[in-house]
Design a protein around this motif. Structure first.
Motif, PDB file in Angstrom:
ATOM      1  N   GLY A 117       1.153  15.020  -6.739  1.00 39.88           N
ATOM      2  CA  GLY A 117       0.782  15.140  -8.147  1.00 39.88           C
ATOM      3  C   GLY A 117       1.733  14.357  -9.041  1.00 39.88           C
ATOM      4  O   GLY A 117       1.328  13.768 -10.038  1.00 39.88           O
ATOM      5  N   ARG A 118       3.017  14.379  -8.671  1.00 41.81           N
ATOM      6  CA  ARG A 118       4.000  13.636  -9.471  1.00 41.81           C
ATOM      7  C   ARG A 118       3.917  12.140  -9.197  1.00 41.81           C
ATOM      8  O   ARG A 118       3.865  11.313 -10.092  1.00 41.81           O
ATOM      9  CB  ARG A 118       5.417  14.124  -9.133  1.00 41.81           C
ATOM     10  CG  ARG A 118       5.809  15.433  -9.791  1.00 41.81           C
ATOM     11  CD  ARG A 118       7.290  15.741  -9.581  1.00 41.81           C
ATOM     12  NE  ARG A 118       7.593  15.941  -8.161  1.00 41.81           N
ATOM     13  CZ  ARG A 118       7.651  17.144  -7.576  1.00 41.81           C
ATOM     14  NH1 ARG A 118       7.445  18.218  -8.282  1.00 41.81           N
ATOM     15  NH2 ARG A 118       7.919  17.248  -6.288  1.00 41.81           N
ATOM     16  N   GLU A 151      -0.177  22.613 -11.592  1.00 44.41           N
ATOM     17  CA  GLU A 151       1.100  21.991 -11.227  1.00 44.41           C
ATOM     18  C   GLU A 151       2.214  22.441 -12.165  1.00 44.41           C
ATOM     19  O   GLU A 151       3.317  22.792 -11.726  1.00 44.41           O
ATOM     20  CB  GLU A 151       0.967  20.462 -11.267  1.00 44.41           C
ATOM     21  CG  GLU A 151       0.161  19.904 -10.109  1.00 44.41           C
ATOM     22  CD  GLU A 151      -0.240  18.436 -10.286  1.00 44.41           C
ATOM     23  OE1 GLU A 151      -0.748  17.843  -9.331  1.00 44.41           O
ATOM     24  OE2 GLU A 151      -0.048  17.890 -11.403  1.00 44.41           O
ATOM     25  N   ASN A 152       1.890  22.448 -13.435  1.00 44.99           N
ATOM     26  CA  ASN A 152       2.873  22.867 -14.438  1.00 44.99           C
ATOM     27  C   ASN A 152       3.320  24.314 -14.171  1.00 44.99           C
ATOM     28  O   ASN A 152       4.514  24.631 -14.182  1.00 44.99           O
ATOM     29  CB  ASN A 152       2.237  22.726 -15.831  1.00 44.99           C
ATOM     30  CG  ASN A 152       3.217  23.028 -16.953  1.00 44.99           C
ATOM     31  OD1 ASN A 152       4.387  23.316 -16.714  1.00 44.99           O
ATOM     32  ND2 ASN A 152       2.741  22.972 -18.186  1.00 44.99           N
ATOM     33  N   ALA A 190       0.015  10.259  -9.687  1.00 45.96           N
ATOM     34  CA  ALA A 190      -0.802  10.527 -10.879  1.00 45.96           C
ATOM     35  C   ALA A 190      -1.115   9.210 -11.584  1.00 45.96           C
ATOM     36  O   ALA A 190      -0.212   8.444 -11.914  1.00 45.96           O
ATOM     37  CB  ALA A 190      -0.047  11.465 -11.817  1.00 45.96           C
ATOM     38  N   ARG A 240      -5.904  20.848 -12.508  1.00 48.05           N
ATOM     39  CA  ARG A 240      -4.828  20.612 -11.549  1.00 48.05           C
ATOM     40  C   ARG A 240      -3.488  20.451 -12.263  1.00 48.05           C
ATOM     41  O   ARG A 240      -2.466  20.982 -11.826  1.00 48.05           O
ATOM     42  CB  ARG A 240      -5.111  19.366 -10.704  1.00 48.05           C
ATOM     43  CG  ARG A 240      -4.186  19.287  -9.493  1.00 48.05           C
ATOM     44  CD  ARG A 240      -4.291  17.954  -8.783  1.00 48.05           C
ATOM     45  NE  ARG A 240      -3.498  16.933  -9.443  1.00 48.05           N
ATOM     46  CZ  ARG A 240      -3.707  15.623  -9.281  1.00 48.05           C
ATOM     47  NH1 ARG A 240      -4.688  15.194  -8.503  1.00 48.05           N
ATOM     48  NH2 ARG A 240      -2.931  14.751  -9.889  1.00 48.05           N
ATOM     49  N   LYS A 241      -3.486  19.740 -13.368  1.00 45.12           N
ATOM     50  CA  LYS A 241      -2.224  19.527 -14.099  1.00 45.12           C
ATOM     51  C   LYS A 241      -1.656  20.840 -14.626  1.00 45.12           C
ATOM     52  O   LYS A 241      -0.444  21.049 -14.609  1.00 45.12           O
ATOM     53  CB  LYS A 241      -2.430  18.505 -15.217  1.00 45.12           C
ATOM     54  CG  LYS A 241      -2.540  17.104 -14.623  1.00 45.12           C
ATOM     55  CD  LYS A 241      -2.897  16.034 -15.628  1.00 45.12           C
ATOM     56  CE  LYS A 241      -3.026  14.687 -14.902  1.00 45.12           C
ATOM     57  NZ  LYS A 241      -3.641  13.653 -15.745  1.00 45.12           N
ATOM     58  N   ASP A 255      -6.408  10.735  -7.621  1.00 42.13           N
ATOM     59  CA  ASP A 255      -6.981  11.295  -8.859  1.00 42.13           C
ATOM     60  C   ASP A 255      -8.470  10.974  -9.007  1.00 42.13           C
ATOM     61  O   ASP A 255      -9.199  11.687  -9.694  1.00 42.13           O
ATOM     62  CB  ASP A 255      -6.221  10.773 -10.089  1.00 42.13           C
ATOM     63  CG  ASP A 255      -4.868  11.458 -10.238  1.00 42.13           C
ATOM     64  OD1 ASP A 255      -4.554  12.335  -9.405  1.00 42.13           O
ATOM     65  OD2 ASP A 255      -4.127  11.111 -11.175  1.00 42.13           O
ATOM     66  N   LEU A 258      -9.130  17.497 -12.942  1.00 39.27           N
ATOM     67  CA  LEU A 258      -7.798  16.923 -13.080  1.00 39.27           C
ATOM     68  C   LEU A 258      -6.971  17.698 -14.106  1.00 39.27           C
ATOM     69  O   LEU A 258      -5.790  17.961 -13.897  1.00 39.27           O
ATOM     70  CB  LEU A 258      -7.916  15.452 -13.481  1.00 39.27           C
ATOM     71  CG  LEU A 258      -6.758  14.561 -13.070  1.00 39.27           C
ATOM     72  CD1 LEU A 258      -6.408  14.731 -11.603  1.00 39.27           C
ATOM     73  CD2 LEU A 258      -7.120  13.101 -13.354  1.00 39.27           C
ATOM     74  N   GLU A 259      -7.630  18.085 -15.179  1.00 38.50           N
ATOM     75  CA  GLU A 259      -6.917  18.839 -16.201  1.00 38.50           C
ATOM     76  C   GLU A 259      -6.468  20.191 -15.639  1.00 38.50           C
ATOM     77  O   GLU A 259      -5.340  20.626 -15.858  1.00 38.50           O
ATOM     78  CB  GLU A 259      -7.821  19.040 -17.428  1.00 38.50           C
ATOM     79  CG  GLU A 259      -7.019  19.490 -18.627  1.00 38.50           C
ATOM     80  CD  GLU A 259      -7.884  19.730 -19.867  1.00 38.50           C
ATOM     81  OE1 GLU A 259      -9.125  19.621 -19.759  1.00 38.50           O
ATOM     82  OE2 GLU A 259      -7.300  20.041 -20.912  1.00 38.50           O
ATOM     83  N   GLU A 313       0.989  25.998 -22.077  1.00 33.02           N
ATOM     84  CA  GLU A 313      -0.381  25.507 -21.948  1.00 33.02           C
ATOM     85  C   GLU A 313      -1.370  26.336 -22.778  1.00 33.02           C
ATOM     86  O   GLU A 313      -2.568  26.305 -22.514  1.00 33.02           O
ATOM     87  CB  GLU A 313      -0.829  25.528 -20.482  1.00 33.02           C
ATOM     88  CG  GLU A 313       0.008  24.677 -19.551  1.00 33.02           C
ATOM     89  CD  GLU A 313      -0.394  23.209 -19.562  1.00 33.02           C
ATOM     90  OE1 GLU A 313      -1.164  22.795 -20.470  1.00 33.02           O
ATOM     91  OE2 GLU A 313       0.059  22.477 -18.681  1.00 33.02           O
TER      92      GLU A 313
END
Ligand code: ZN
Length: 661
Positions: A655-656, A85-86, A659, A81-82, A67, A78-79, A143
Motif C-alpha cells: 500500500g505504501r 491502511e490508515n 500506491a 483501502r486507504k 491499484d 481504493l478509498e 477519517e
C-alpha cells in the motif's frame, strides 16, 4: 484462460514431497473462509544475475498495477483501502477487544479480495464489528470526514450488493458494482460495441478490453481508455518505466521486441498493438523467464468484454521440465509397449513437452488468490493462427498440497485407512501425482490412432470424458512400469502405489465433496476418475483388489492388490482405446452412464459430512516473497529471495510502496 484451484486443488493434493527446507511453513494465516499461504521459489539460485535483474523489474512492473484492480473491482475500493491502511497503521486504542478483531478480519478479507466483495462469490461482505465502532475508529485516525460516504458503502447490504451481479433477470451492467461502466444500461453497451465491430473480420480487435464506458452529462456514450495520460495513467506510467528497465536486461531480442509493443500499447491504448504483442509473446519459447502483464481476463466483467488487470512473473522449472523431456523422448517406447491392440497404436508418435514453471511474483487479479495454470492469449483468432502457451505453476500447486498437510485435520488423515497408507502417500504422493499429470499430458492424449474411416466426432457428448479416461489410464498404467525407475524418474518400484491408492480413494469417494447433495457427477475430469475407480472396484470384486472397509461408521476404500489393479487399468485402457479407434458410441455411452454419472447417495452424504467436520477453509491465497537487491560498493551484485510470513505486513508495505492512484 486460467485454471483456478480453490477447493479443487486443496482436495486433490494429498501429498507431501520432502521439502528441501523442512522448517518452511506454508500456511501462515487463516480467517473467515480463507487461508493465507506462501510459496517457495525453487531454482532461483541457478538463474544468472541478468535473469534475476530481468525478473526483478518485471516483478516491480507487476506490483505497480495493484491499484488498478482495486479501482476496477468497485470505484470505492481504493478509498476504503486507504482508510483501512490508515487505521491499521495509526490506531492506538485497545486491540484485544472483539470489535477490533472483527475490524481486523474485515480488513484482511478486503485485502484478500482486492475490494469489498467476495473474490469468488461476488457478494459484499459486512464487517463483524459494529457500525458505531467502525465510525469511532475512523474518527480517531482523522477519517471522520469520510465516514458519511463510506460507512453506507461498507455496511448497507442494499448498496452495491454484488461485484458482478448474478441476478439473471435484471440489468447486469447497471446492477454490478464493477467499475467498467458508468451510467449506462446493458442495451446501450451492447449497441455501442455492435456499432464498432465487424462480424466478418477474421482478425477482430478486442474492442472494449481496456476501457470504461461512460455516459457523459450530454447523454453521449464514450470510452475512457486505460493508458498513460488516460484512465489509470499514473499506474501505467510506473509499469512502463519498469518494463523498459526489464527490456534492457531481457534474455533475447524477441522479449525486447514484445516488451516494446506492450509499452507502446500502454502509452496509446491501441488494441492492435496488444494483439501484436500477444503474437510475438506466444512465439517466444526460448526464454527461461516469462511473464503476464496486462488487461487479460474477462471473468469479472458482466458482459465478458472488459479485462481486469493482472500480472505474474515466472521462470521455467528445470526439474519438472527435465522429467517431461525424459518422458517425451521415450514416447515411442511407451506407445509400442502399451496394452492396447496393435491396430490402434501410432506407428510414429511424438511426445509433447509440458512446461512447468515457478512464479516469482503474483500481482493484480492473480494476487493473493493465485491460478495454478495459465493458457494464453485469449483472443480466439490468435490462438487459432499462432497457438497458445499452456503452463502449470509448479510451486503454487505444490504449496497448496503442503499447506493442506499442515492443517492438523486434513483430507488424507480423514480418508486414508491406515498410518502406513498416510506415510506412504506423504513420501511419494507429490512425485507420483505430478508424474501422473506429466504422463497424462505428454503421452496419454497423444497416444493411439483412429482406424481409417472413423470419425473423430463419433463419440459425441461422451468424447471428452472418454478422452480424459484414456489419458488418465495411460498414465496410471505406466506409473507402475519398471521403465520409469530405469529412466531415473521414480526412485523404486513401490512409489507408484501411493498414486494408485489416492487415485482410487479420490475417484470413488472423496472427490464428491465438491458436488451438491442430490446432484449428478457431470464434469469430464470428475467423470473420468469415477469411471476408472468404479469400474476397477467392480471388476476387482472377486479378487478383493479394492476393498470397501468400514470402521467406527466411516467408510474407506483400500487398494489391497496394486499389481492386480495395474492389470485392470490395462484392460480398461485397451477397451477405451478400442472404443475411440473404432468410434463405438454405444459402448462408450454405456460405460459412462453406468460408472461415471450417478453418485451413491449414502456415500455422498457421508463424504460431505466428514469433509464439513474437518472445518477446512475452502479458498486460499498467497503472500509473495520479496526480491531484494544485494548491494556491494554501490553496485547490485545479486538479488535474493526473502520469504516473509506477515500477511498484513505485506499488504501495508504494498500500500505504501505501490500506491499510484
Ligand atoms: Zn487431459
Amino acid at each position: 484462460m486460467i485454471t483456478i484451484a480453490g477447493l479443487a486443488a486443496a482436495l486433490a493434493s494429498c501429498s507431501d514431497k520432502t521439502a528441501k527446507n523442512e522448517d518452511f511453513k506454508y500456511l501462515v494465516d487463516e480467517f473467515a473462509d480463507l487461508k493465507i499461504m506462501r510459496y517457495q521459489v525453487p531454482g532461483w539460485n541457478e538463474l544468472s544475475l541478468q535473469q534475476k535483474e530481468y525478473i526483478y523489474h518485471l516483478a516491480e512492473a507487476a506490483k505497480y498495477g495493484r491499484d488498478i484492480i482495486w479501482m476496477q473491482n468497485c470505484k470505492h475500493n481504493l478509498e476504503i483501502r486507504k482508510v483501512l491502511e490508515n487505521i491499521l497503521e495509526n490506531y492506538t486504542g485497545d486491540k484485544t477487544i472483539e470489535d477490533w478483531k472483527g475490524f481486523e478480519t474485515y480488513a484482511k478479507r478486503v485485502f484478500f479480495s482486492n475490494g469489498i466483495h467476495h473474490h469468488y462469490a461476488e457478494d459484499k461482505f459486512i464487517p463483524e464489528c459494529s457500525k458505531e465502532y467502525f465510525e469511532e475508529v475512523m474518527a480517531s485516525v482523522g477519517e471522520a470526514d469520510r465516514c458519511a460516504g463510506l460507512i453506507a458503502v461498507i455496511y448497507d447490504p442494499a448498496v452495491l450488493p454484488q461485484r458482478k451481479s448474478t441476478d439473471k433477470t435484471g440489468d447486469i451492467v447497471a446492477e454490478s458494482a464493477v467499475n467498467f461502466y458508468e451510467g449506462v444500461t446493458r442495451a446501450e453497451v451492447e449497441k455501442f460495441y455492435a456499432d464498432m465491430t465487424d462480424p466478418s473480420d477474421k482478425t477482430p480487435v478486442s474492442y472494449g478490453l481496456n476501457s470504461r464506458v461512460v455516459k457523459g452529462a450530454d447523454g453521449v456514450i464514450y470510452e475512457d481508455v486505460y493508458k498513460v495520460g488516460g484512465l489509470y495513467g499514473p499506474a501505467l506510467e510506473k509499469i512502463c518505466s519498469e518494463l523498459e528497465k526489464a527490456a534492457a536486461v531481457a534474455e533475447n531480442q524477441t522479449q525486447k521486441d514484445y516488451i516494446a509493443d506492450l509499452v507502446n500499447y500502454y502509452r496509446t491504448g491501441d488494441l492492435k498493438l496488444w494483439d501484436e504483442y500477444n503474437i510475438k509473446w506466444v512465439n517466444d519459447t526460448l526464454g527461461t523467464v516469462d511473464f503476464v502483464n496486462g488487461f487479460v481476463e474477462d471473468y469479472n466483467a458482466p458482459l465478458g468484454r472488459k479485462a481486469t488487470w493482472e500480472g505474474l512473473v515466472n521462470f521455467k522449472d528445470s526439474e519438472a521440465s527435465k522429467r517431461a523431456e525424459l518422458i517425451s523422448e521415450s514416447a515411442q517406447w511407451f506407445e509400442d509397449h502399451s496394452p492396447v491392440d496393435a491396430r490402434f497404436k501410432k506407428k510414429e508418435v511424438k511426445g509433447v513437452t509440458a512446461k512447468g514453471i515457478n512464479v516469482a511474483v503474483l500481482a493484480g487479479d492473480c494476487y493473493p488468490a493465485a491460478p495454478i495454470g495459465i493458457n494464453l492469449p485469449n483472443a480466439d483468432w490468435i490462438r487459432r493462427e499462432h497457438g497458445s502457451k499452456s503452463v502449470t505453476i509448479a510451486n503454487i500447486t505444490s504449496a497448496y498440497g503442503k499447506a493442506a498437510q499442515e492443517s492438523p485435520r486434513n483430507m488424507l488423515s480423514e480418508f486414508a485407512w491406515s498410518e502406513e497408507e498416510i506415510a506412504f502417500e506423504k513420501k511419494y504422493g507429490d512425485l507420483t501425482n505430478d508424474l501422473h499429470t506429466d504422463l497424462h499430458e505428454c503421452l496419454g492424449h497423444g497416444s493411439g490412432q483412429l482406424l481409417p474411416g472413423t470419425s473423430p466426432n463419433a463419440l459425441g457428448e461422451y468424447s471428452s470424458t472418454l478422452e480424459e479416461t484414456r489419458a488418465d489410464l495411460f498414465g496410471l498404467y505406466y506409473l507402475a512400469d519398471p521403465k520409469l525407475v530405469e529412466l531415473g524418474i521414480l526412485p523404486d518400484g513401490e512409489a507408484y502405489k501411493a498414486q494408485y491408492s489416492s487415485y482410487i480413494r479420490n475417484g470413488i469417494f472423496t472427490q464428491f465433496t465438491r458436488i451438491e447433495l442430490g446432484k449428478k457427477n457431470t464434469e469430464a475430469h470428475m467423470q473420468n476418475r469415477k469411471l476408472i475407480a468404479d469400474w476397477c472396484y467392480d471388476k476387482g470384486l472377486a479378487g478383493n483388489v479394492i476393498e470397501k472397509k468400514v470402521r467406527d461408521g466411516k467408510t474407506y476404500f483400500v487398494v489391497n492388490d496394486h499389481e492386480a489393479l495395474r492389470g485392470l487399468f490395462a484392460e480398461l485402457l485397451a477397451e477405451i482405446q478400442r472404443i475411440k479407434s473404432e468410434g463405438d458410441f454405444e459402448a462408450g455411452k454405456a460405460l459412462v452412464e453406468k460408472y461415471a454419472v450417478n453418485i451413491d447417495p449414502e456415500l455422498h452424504k457421508e463424504v460431505k459430512e466428514r469433509y464439513e467436520a474437518l472445518g477446512l477453509r475452502p479458498y486460499g491465497g498467497f503472500i509473495n516473497p520479496e526480491i531484494v537487491p544485494v548491494e556491494k560498493n554501490g553496485e547490485i551484485v545479486d538479488y535474493e529471495i526473502v520469504y516473509n510470513d506477515d500477511y498484513l505486513g505485506q499488504m501495508l508495505h504494498y500500500g505504501r510502496k505501490y500506491a499510484t492512484l
